[in-house]
Scaffold this motif. Sequence first.
Motif, PDB file in Angstrom:
ATOM      1  N   GLY A 113       0.808  -1.220   0.000  1.00 18.31           N
ATOM      2  CA  GLY A 113       0.000   0.000   0.000  1.00 18.31           C
ATOM      3  C   GLY A 113       0.835   1.260   0.000  1.00 18.31           C
ATOM      4  N   GLN A 114       0.367   2.253  -0.722  1.00 22.05           N
ATOM      5  CA  GLN A 114       1.106   3.509  -0.865  1.00 22.05           C
ATOM      6  C   GLN A 114       1.261   4.276   0.441  1.00 22.05           C
ATOM      7  N   ASP A 115       0.338   4.110   1.370  1.00 27.97           N
ATOM      8  CA  ASP A 115       0.441   4.816   2.650  1.00 27.97           C
ATOM      9  C   ASP A 115       1.732   4.450   3.379  1.00 27.97           C
ATOM     10  N   ALA A 116       2.212   3.235   3.168  1.00 26.67           N
ATOM     11  CA  ALA A 116       3.424   2.770   3.837  1.00 26.67           C
ATOM     12  C   ALA A 116       4.664   3.538   3.378  1.00 26.67           C
ATOM     13  N   TYR A 117       4.563   4.267   2.258  1.00 25.98           N
ATOM     14  CA  TYR A 117       5.720   4.963   1.691  1.00 25.98           C
ATOM     15  C   TYR A 117       5.637   6.476   1.862  1.00 25.98           C
ATOM     16  N   ALA A 118       4.588   6.968   2.489  1.00 25.14           N
ATOM     17  CA  ALA A 118       4.367   8.411   2.628  1.00 25.14           C
ATOM     18  C   ALA A 118       5.462   9.091   3.448  1.00 25.14           C
ATOM     19  N   GLU A 119       5.848   8.508   4.553  1.00 16.93           N
ATOM     20  CA  GLU A 119       6.868   9.126   5.407  1.00 16.93           C
ATOM     21  C   GLU A 119       8.220   9.166   4.705  1.00 16.93           C
ATOM     22  N   SER A 120       8.590   8.073   4.039  1.00 19.41           N
ATOM     23  CA  SER A 120       9.880   8.091   3.334  1.00 19.41           C
ATOM     24  C   SER A 120       9.842   9.073   2.168  1.00 19.41           C
ATOM     25  N   ALA A 121       8.700   9.246   1.535  1.00 17.10           N
ATOM     26  CA  ALA A 121       8.587  10.245   0.458  1.00 17.10           C
ATOM     27  C   ALA A 121       8.811  11.647   1.023  1.00 17.10           C
ATOM     28  N   ARG A 122       8.205  11.918   2.162  1.00 15.78           N
ATOM     29  CA  ARG A 122       8.401  13.226   2.810  1.00 15.78           C
ATOM     30  C   ARG A 122       9.873  13.461   3.123  1.00 15.78           C
ATOM     31  N   ARG A 123      10.534  12.433   3.665  1.00 18.75           N
ATOM     32  CA  ARG A 123      11.944  12.563   4.031  1.00 18.75           C
ATOM     33  C   ARG A 123      12.819  12.772   2.800  1.00 18.75           C
ATOM     34  N   ILE A 124      12.570  12.020   1.746  1.00 20.37           N
ATOM     35  CA  ILE A 124      13.380  12.154   0.532  1.00 20.37           C
ATOM     36  C   ILE A 124      13.235  13.551  -0.054  1.00 20.37           C
ATOM     37  N   VAL A 125      12.009  14.062  -0.114  1.00 21.71           N
ATOM     38  CA  VAL A 125      11.778  15.393  -0.664  1.00 21.71           C
ATOM     39  C   VAL A 125      12.461  16.450   0.202  1.00 21.71           C
ATOM     40  N   GLU A 126      12.413  16.289   1.512  1.00 21.08           N
ATOM     41  CA  GLU A 126      12.989  17.284   2.418  1.00 21.08           C
ATOM     42  C   GLU A 126      14.508  17.220   2.524  1.00 21.08           C
ATOM     43  N   VAL A 127      15.069  16.003   2.665  1.00 24.91           N
ATOM     44  CA  VAL A 127      16.502  15.909   2.949  1.00 24.91           C
ATOM     45  C   VAL A 127      17.289  15.086   1.946  1.00 24.91           C
ATOM     46  N   GLY A 128      16.634  14.322   1.106  1.00 21.64           N
ATOM     47  CA  GLY A 128      17.336  13.574   0.070  1.00 21.64           C
ATOM     48  C   GLY A 128      17.804  12.208   0.512  1.00 21.64           C
TER      49      GLY A 128
END
Length: 192
Positions: free
Chosen positions: A162-177
């Motif tokens: 499920g895509q919800d499981a990847y939301a936090e890592s997406a936020r982190r990647i966008v913010e800090v790489g």
Amino acid sequence: MAHIDLEVDEKQFPGITGPMRFRPETAKPLNELAEVLLRAPHSLPAGERELIAAYVSGRNECTFCCASHSAFAAAQLDEGMTLVDQVRADLDAASISAKLRALLRIAGAVQISGRDVTTELVADARAEGATDLEIHDTVLIAAAFCMFNRYVDGLGTFAPVGQDAYAESARRIVEVGYGPTTTARPSGEAAA
């Protein structure tokens, strides 16, 4: 369960994160490569570069990489997951620029074999406005993700559903790489 003991809770460190914590010595250059290819200043927006990674990962049937990079792309594209899903379902019908479509065709060819990239595919991309740097980096993103996909799946790592499981890592990647996942192995010992 992963094929080897990665010395981490696989649900806390799914997909590539477990192997990267297991071998920080190899994680460092892999993360640096991802950072340069997917986030560094470039004529292709980061969301489009992540879309190339998601597209190749989907074609390779790598659940973790496809889901995570789909989330990373969606977080950086105005059209979000709708566009990512369109591209993955039907490249020809997706609402993307002709240039991006031509680059994704090159990426799809690389996913099969580097030798499947033809002068016609490159000429088509150039005709749509792609630069040599964009063509180069598309090939390298596709090739790198074939490697990343095989790394993740070759070790049998866990992939959340499920895509919800990847939301936090997406936020982190966008913010800090793509930074280091750790500076030492979980046990504090050097890798063998």
